[in-house]
Design a protein around this motif. Structure first.
Motif, PDB file in Angstrom:
ATOM      1  N   ARG A 135       0.839  -1.208   0.000  1.00  0.00           N
ATOM      2  CA  ARG A 135       0.000   0.000   0.000  1.00  0.00           C
ATOM      3  C   ARG A 135       0.872   1.256   0.000  1.00  0.00           C
ATOM      4  O   ARG A 135       0.550   2.248  -0.650  1.00  0.00           O
ATOM      5  CB  ARG A 135      -0.935  -0.013   1.205  1.00  0.00           C
ATOM      6  CG  ARG A 135      -1.763   1.245   1.411  1.00  0.00           C
ATOM      7  CD  ARG A 135      -2.738   1.551   0.313  1.00  0.00           C
ATOM      8  NE  ARG A 135      -3.696   0.480   0.117  1.00  0.00           N
ATOM      9  CZ  ARG A 135      -4.400   0.337  -0.995  1.00  0.00           C
ATOM     10  NH1 ARG A 135      -4.282   1.188  -1.986  1.00  0.00           N
ATOM     11  NH2 ARG A 135      -5.254  -0.654  -1.123  1.00  0.00           N
ATOM     12  N   LEU A 138       1.969   1.800  -3.529  1.00  0.00           N
ATOM     13  CA  LEU A 138       0.835   2.301  -4.321  1.00  0.00           C
ATOM     14  C   LEU A 138       0.573   3.779  -4.034  1.00  0.00           C
ATOM     15  O   LEU A 138       0.350   4.566  -4.957  1.00  0.00           O
ATOM     16  CB  LEU A 138      -0.424   1.482  -4.027  1.00  0.00           C
ATOM     17  CG  LEU A 138      -0.495   0.097  -4.646  1.00  0.00           C
ATOM     18  CD1 LEU A 138      -1.617  -0.716  -4.004  1.00  0.00           C
ATOM     19  CD2 LEU A 138      -0.688   0.197  -6.152  1.00  0.00           C
ATOM     20  N   THR A 139       0.608   4.150  -2.781  1.00  0.00           N
ATOM     21  CA  THR A 139       0.361   5.542  -2.391  1.00  0.00           C
ATOM     22  C   THR A 139       1.425   6.464  -2.973  1.00  0.00           C
ATOM     23  O   THR A 139       1.116   7.550  -3.477  1.00  0.00           O
ATOM     24  CB  THR A 139       0.310   5.658  -0.852  1.00  0.00           C
ATOM     25  OG1 THR A 139      -0.748   4.821  -0.377  1.00  0.00           O
ATOM     26  CG2 THR A 139       0.074   7.086  -0.409  1.00  0.00           C
ATOM     27  N   GLU A 142       0.856   6.699  -6.749  1.00  0.00           N
ATOM     28  CA  GLU A 142      -0.344   7.513  -6.988  1.00  0.00           C
ATOM     29  C   GLU A 142      -0.015   8.997  -6.861  1.00  0.00           C
ATOM     30  O   GLU A 142      -0.477   9.815  -7.670  1.00  0.00           O
ATOM     31  CB  GLU A 142      -1.441   7.127  -5.992  1.00  0.00           C
ATOM     32  CG  GLU A 142      -2.722   7.904  -6.181  1.00  0.00           C
ATOM     33  CD  GLU A 142      -3.800   7.507  -5.189  1.00  0.00           C
ATOM     34  OE1 GLU A 142      -4.729   8.315  -4.999  1.00  0.00           O
ATOM     35  OE2 GLU A 142      -3.726   6.409  -4.600  1.00  0.00           O
ATOM     36  N   ARG A 146      -0.581  11.779  -9.697  1.00  0.00           N
ATOM     37  CA  ARG A 146      -1.404  12.940  -9.351  1.00  0.00           C
ATOM     38  C   ARG A 146      -0.641  14.231  -9.651  1.00  0.00           C
ATOM     39  O   ARG A 146      -1.201  15.179 -10.191  1.00  0.00           O
ATOM     40  CB  ARG A 146      -1.813  12.882  -7.882  1.00  0.00           C
ATOM     41  CG  ARG A 146      -2.707  14.058  -7.476  1.00  0.00           C
ATOM     42  CD  ARG A 146      -3.326  13.889  -6.102  1.00  0.00           C
ATOM     43  NE  ARG A 146      -4.462  12.982  -6.203  1.00  0.00           N
ATOM     44  CZ  ARG A 146      -4.493  11.737  -5.716  1.00  0.00           C
ATOM     45  NH1 ARG A 146      -3.469  11.249  -5.065  1.00  0.00           N
ATOM     46  NH2 ARG A 146      -5.551  10.975  -5.863  1.00  0.00           N
ATOM     47  N   GLN A 152      -7.368   9.574 -12.862  1.00  0.00           N
ATOM     48  CA  GLN A 152      -7.355   8.307 -12.141  1.00  0.00           C
ATOM     49  C   GLN A 152      -5.944   7.878 -11.702  1.00  0.00           C
ATOM     50  O   GLN A 152      -5.468   6.790 -12.039  1.00  0.00           O
ATOM     51  CB  GLN A 152      -8.000   7.211 -12.980  1.00  0.00           C
ATOM     52  CG  GLN A 152      -9.443   7.502 -13.308  1.00  0.00           C
ATOM     53  CD  GLN A 152     -10.076   6.412 -14.166  1.00  0.00           C
ATOM     54  OE1 GLN A 152      -9.394   5.719 -14.912  1.00  0.00           O
ATOM     55  NE2 GLN A 152     -11.378   6.271 -14.023  1.00  0.00           N
ATOM     56  N   ASP A 154      -4.945   6.772  -8.959  1.00  0.00           N
ATOM     57  CA  ASP A 154      -4.968   5.527  -8.189  1.00  0.00           C
ATOM     58  C   ASP A 154      -4.974   4.313  -9.110  1.00  0.00           C
ATOM     59  O   ASP A 154      -4.282   3.328  -8.868  1.00  0.00           O
ATOM     60  CB  ASP A 154      -6.151   5.494  -7.228  1.00  0.00           C
ATOM     61  CG  ASP A 154      -7.492   5.680  -7.925  1.00  0.00           C
ATOM     62  OD1 ASP A 154      -7.540   6.276  -9.026  1.00  0.00           O
ATOM     63  OD2 ASP A 154      -8.512   5.232  -7.358  1.00  0.00           O
ATOM     64  N   GLY A 155      -5.709   4.390 -10.199  1.00  0.00           N
ATOM     65  CA  GLY A 155      -5.734   3.297 -11.165  1.00  0.00           C
ATOM     66  C   GLY A 155      -4.405   3.142 -11.886  1.00  0.00           C
ATOM     67  O   GLY A 155      -3.958   2.019 -12.150  1.00  0.00           O
ATOM     68  N   ALA A 157      -1.500   3.934 -10.647  1.00  0.00           N
ATOM     69  CA  ALA A 157      -0.576   3.350  -9.665  1.00  0.00           C
ATOM     70  C   ALA A 157      -0.794   1.846  -9.561  1.00  0.00           C
ATOM     71  O   ALA A 157       0.171   1.070  -9.521  1.00  0.00           O
ATOM     72  CB  ALA A 157      -0.762   4.016  -8.307  1.00  0.00           C
ATOM     73  N   LEU A 158      -2.048   1.437  -9.551  1.00  0.00           N
ATOM     74  CA  LEU A 158      -2.361   0.013  -9.482  1.00  0.00           C
ATOM     75  C   LEU A 158      -1.846  -0.719 -10.724  1.00  0.00           C
ATOM     76  O   LEU A 158      -1.289  -1.822 -10.622  1.00  0.00           O
ATOM     77  CB  LEU A 158      -3.875  -0.162  -9.343  1.00  0.00           C
ATOM     78  CG  LEU A 158      -4.373  -1.520  -8.904  1.00  0.00           C
ATOM     79  CD1 LEU A 158      -3.783  -1.925  -7.571  1.00  0.00           C
ATOM     80  CD2 LEU A 158      -5.893  -1.510  -8.839  1.00  0.00           C
TER      81      LEU A 158
END
Length: 194
Positions: A135, A138-139, A142, A146, A152, A154-155, A157-158
């Protein structure tokens, strides 16, 4: 004089604890948590087995210590990358760091990802701890997307972290570090295209 001795003892204890944490992370990456013994970790850290129990009472505590070491290494890497002025270059630096570990990934997989999968098969909630490390990655990713003002984040990053986990898994399963190189190049081109 006693304060100096106490301070020196505290530094030695802290250094020994750090050695044990690094050793736990390394040995569990190579052998898996299930097959790793406290004696294996003590040997890798060059610490007498009995001393391990002074710092870590159970094997689960050593698993948590290994995950803490993964977090520490991730913090060091992202801290270094954060010095770069451009988020696109930070993301590309992350990919470069992954590819640089291609031989290790081909042999043992992603240190955190493989541990998370193994822990998910057990009991005790340690899998949640492994998920926290992922996590964090990912953060961080993200935040880079950003900062690039991309939709998106977050998407994205995923997608990035998922691609890393996938290429790491395939490189390991096929024992082919070239997968990391090829997929890393594909990820770099993807970042440039955004």
């Amino acid at each position: 004089m006693t304060d100096l001795k106490d301070s020196a003892r505290a530094r030695t204890a802290s250094a020994k604890r750090q050695r044990l944490m690094r050793a736990a992370a390394e040995v569990m990456h190579r052998q898996g948590a299930e097959r790793t013994t406290i004696a294996d970790i003590a040997r890798a850290a060059e610490v007498p087995v009995g001393n391990v129990y002074y710092y870590f009472k159970t094997k689960d505590e050593l698993v948590v210590a290994a995950l803490s070491e993964h977090t520490h290494q991730l913090d060091l890497l992202t801290g270094e990358l954060d010095r770069l002025p451009d988020p696109r270059e930070r993301l590309k630096g992350l990919i470069g760091a992954w590819v640089a570990q291609r031989d290790l990934a081909a042999r043992y997989g992603c240190p955190t990802g493989t541990l998370a999968v193994e822990l998910d098969k057990g009991q005790g909630g340690l899998d949640v701890e492994a998920g926290k490390v992922i996590r964090l990655l990912l953060t961080w990713a993200e935040a880079q997307f950003r900062e690039l003002n991309l939709p998106q984040p977050d998407g994205l990053a995923l997608t990035l972290v998922g691609a890393y986990q996938g290429m790491s898994l395939l490189a390991n399963a096929l024992r082919d570090p070239g997968i990391m190189e090829r997929e890393g190049a594909r990820l770099l081109a993807w970042i440039d295209s955004l």
